[in-house]
Motif scaffolding. Structure first.
Motif, PDB file in Angstrom:
ATOM      1  N   SER A   1      -2.214  -3.301   7.631  1.00  0.00           N
ATOM      2  CA  SER A   1      -2.037  -1.921   7.151  1.00  0.00           C
ATOM      3  C   SER A   1      -0.567  -1.573   6.948  1.00  0.00           C
ATOM      4  N   PHE A   2       0.288  -1.926   7.893  1.00  0.00           N
ATOM      5  CA  PHE A   2       1.709  -1.612   7.755  1.00  0.00           C
ATOM      6  C   PHE A   2       2.339  -2.415   6.618  1.00  0.00           C
ATOM      7  N   SER A   3       1.904  -3.661   6.444  1.00  0.00           N
ATOM      8  CA  SER A   3       2.399  -4.457   5.315  1.00  0.00           C
ATOM      9  C   SER A   3       2.004  -3.809   3.993  1.00  0.00           C
ATOM     10  N   THR A   4       0.769  -3.316   3.947  1.00  0.00           N
ATOM     11  CA  THR A   4       0.298  -2.645   2.734  1.00  0.00           C
ATOM     12  C   THR A   4       1.117  -1.398   2.436  1.00  0.00           C
ATOM     13  N   ILE A   5       1.461  -0.653   3.495  1.00  0.00           N
ATOM     14  CA  ILE A   5       2.276   0.555   3.312  1.00  0.00           C
ATOM     15  C   ILE A   5       3.644   0.199   2.752  1.00  0.00           C
ATOM     16  N   PHE A   6       4.267  -0.851   3.324  1.00  0.00           N
ATOM     17  CA  PHE A   6       5.574  -1.293   2.835  1.00  0.00           C
ATOM     18  C   PHE A   6       5.487  -1.724   1.371  1.00  0.00           C
ATOM     19  N   ILE A   7       4.467  -2.504   1.073  1.00  0.00           N
ATOM     20  CA  ILE A   7       4.316  -3.029  -0.290  1.00  0.00           C
ATOM     21  C   ILE A   7       4.077  -1.891  -1.275  1.00  0.00           C
TER      22      ILE A   7
END
Length: 363
Positions: free
Chosen positions: A24-30
């Motif tokens: 989820s956090f990776s998706t937010i960054f991306i």
């Protein structure tokens, strides 16, 4: 046997939220930073999908590295929030298990993730970031590397002799380097230093002008000194290759950063920003450990159960952590406070808060 089963149970409750956190956090960054840029590269520069895909893959390691501490915090909050809301922690305490023993496996896992993150940040992130930069500048933007650079470092290896050349400034268009210092090492010991006003690329060679050679001995210091007007140095790297070989601070490994710092310190130049970066390579991974320590007591409250509340608390804590980090590192790089304190200050604050809340939760 009961304690081993307890460890497995607690870690099982931690595993799935941690994986969810990384995703989820990776998706937010991306979504917040990369998607717009990727679309821009395709529409503005006409970059093919295959090239953009490779750029995306090489950019992922740095993003994932930042998500490790956040995911540990989220996983700890959700795991302990669930156990607390189901009265499982109360049941464990009634069975004679101390609160510190319940928290112990989570803190140990946080420490292990911190150590893994240090290795990840050293071995995976710098080369992947450098390759992503190469793809962007060469394959997408079409070689728009700045032709004039400051503080250029070049490594030369000839047999058992290693040389590190440092130039205060470099201009690819004219093939010149200014204010050169070359340090020569034999058996990892500094044996000779050459300084020169300028180095010019002539006839496929770099020629030093108006310089001095110092021969050094480990015990006696400077043993000889000789001046010269012109001297060819054993460096076959062209100006264009030098330009592309230069790495930003974020692309350097710890070994490269330490070597760069030594060069700057011998030149009596400021190095607080580099020392801060070096300590940050340990401080950010260490956040996984302190977040585990902080997340357990934060999650051990019935009214704070639930994944949405856990995510909300995570965002608040993370925002405060990185806000303090940005402020402290700015002071550290500017020489206002020691670099080590600047890098570690957010972790120190979180550690103290975590210990205090653990004692409070162990009622």
């Amino acid at each position: 046997m009961q304690l081993r089963l307890l460890d497995k149970y607690v870690l099982k409750e931690l595993l799935y939220p941690f994986i969810f956190g990384v995703a989820s956090f990776s998706t937010i960054f991306i979504a917040s930073s990369m998607l717009f840029k990727i679309v821009q590269y395709i529409t503005t520069y006409g970059a093919p999908i295959s090239t953009v895909s490779r750029l995306f893959m090489y950019s992922l390691p740095e993003i994932v590295n930042y998500t490790f501490p956040m995911s540990v915090l989220l996983a700890t909050l959700m795991a302990f929030g669930k156990m607390s809301s189901n009265s499982e922690i109360v049941a464990m305490k009634s069975g004679g298990v101390s609160y510190y023993r319940i928290v112990a496996p989570v803190v140990i896992v946080g420490f292990i993730i911190s150590m893994f993150s240090v290795i990840w940040a050293e071995k995976v992130v710098p080369p992947s970031k450098h390759e992503a930069k190469r793809i962007l500048e060469v394959e997408i933007r079409g070689n728009v590397k700045p032709r004039t650079q400051d503080h250029v470092v070049i490594k030369m290896l000839s047999g058992t002799v290693q040389r590190i050349a440092y130039a205060r400034s470099f201009d690819e268009s004219t093939g010149t380097m200014n204010h050169i210092t070359i340090e020569e090492f034999q058996k990892q010991k500094l044996s000779r230093i050459q300084t020169a006003d300028k180095a010019i690329w002539e006839n496929d060679s770099w020629v030093l002008q108006n310089g001095t050679v110092f021969t050094l001995d480990e015990k006696e210091g400077v043993t000889s000194k000789a001046a010269f007007k012109k001297q060819i140095i054993p460096l076959n790297t062209t100006p264009k290759e030098i330009s592309w070989e230069q790495k930003s601070i974020n692309e350097m490994t710890l070994g490269e950063l330490r070597g760069y710092v030594k060069v700057l310190e011998r030149q009596k130049l400021p190095s607080d920003d580099l020392w801060t970066e070096i300590y940050m390579r340990f401080a950010i991974p260490l956040a996984s450990f302190v977040f585990a320590l902080l997340g357990a007591p934060l999650g051990t409250q019935r009214q704070r159960s639930g994944s949405s509340i856990g995510m909300g608390i995570s965002v608040i804590v993370i925002f405060m952590y990185y806000g303090i980090m940005a402020f402290a590192t700015g002071l550290g790089k500017g020489g206002v406070i020691p670099p080590l304190l600047a890098a570690m200050l957010p972790n120190i604050i979180c550690f103290i808060a975590g210990v205090f809340m653990l004692k409070k939760a162990d009622y």
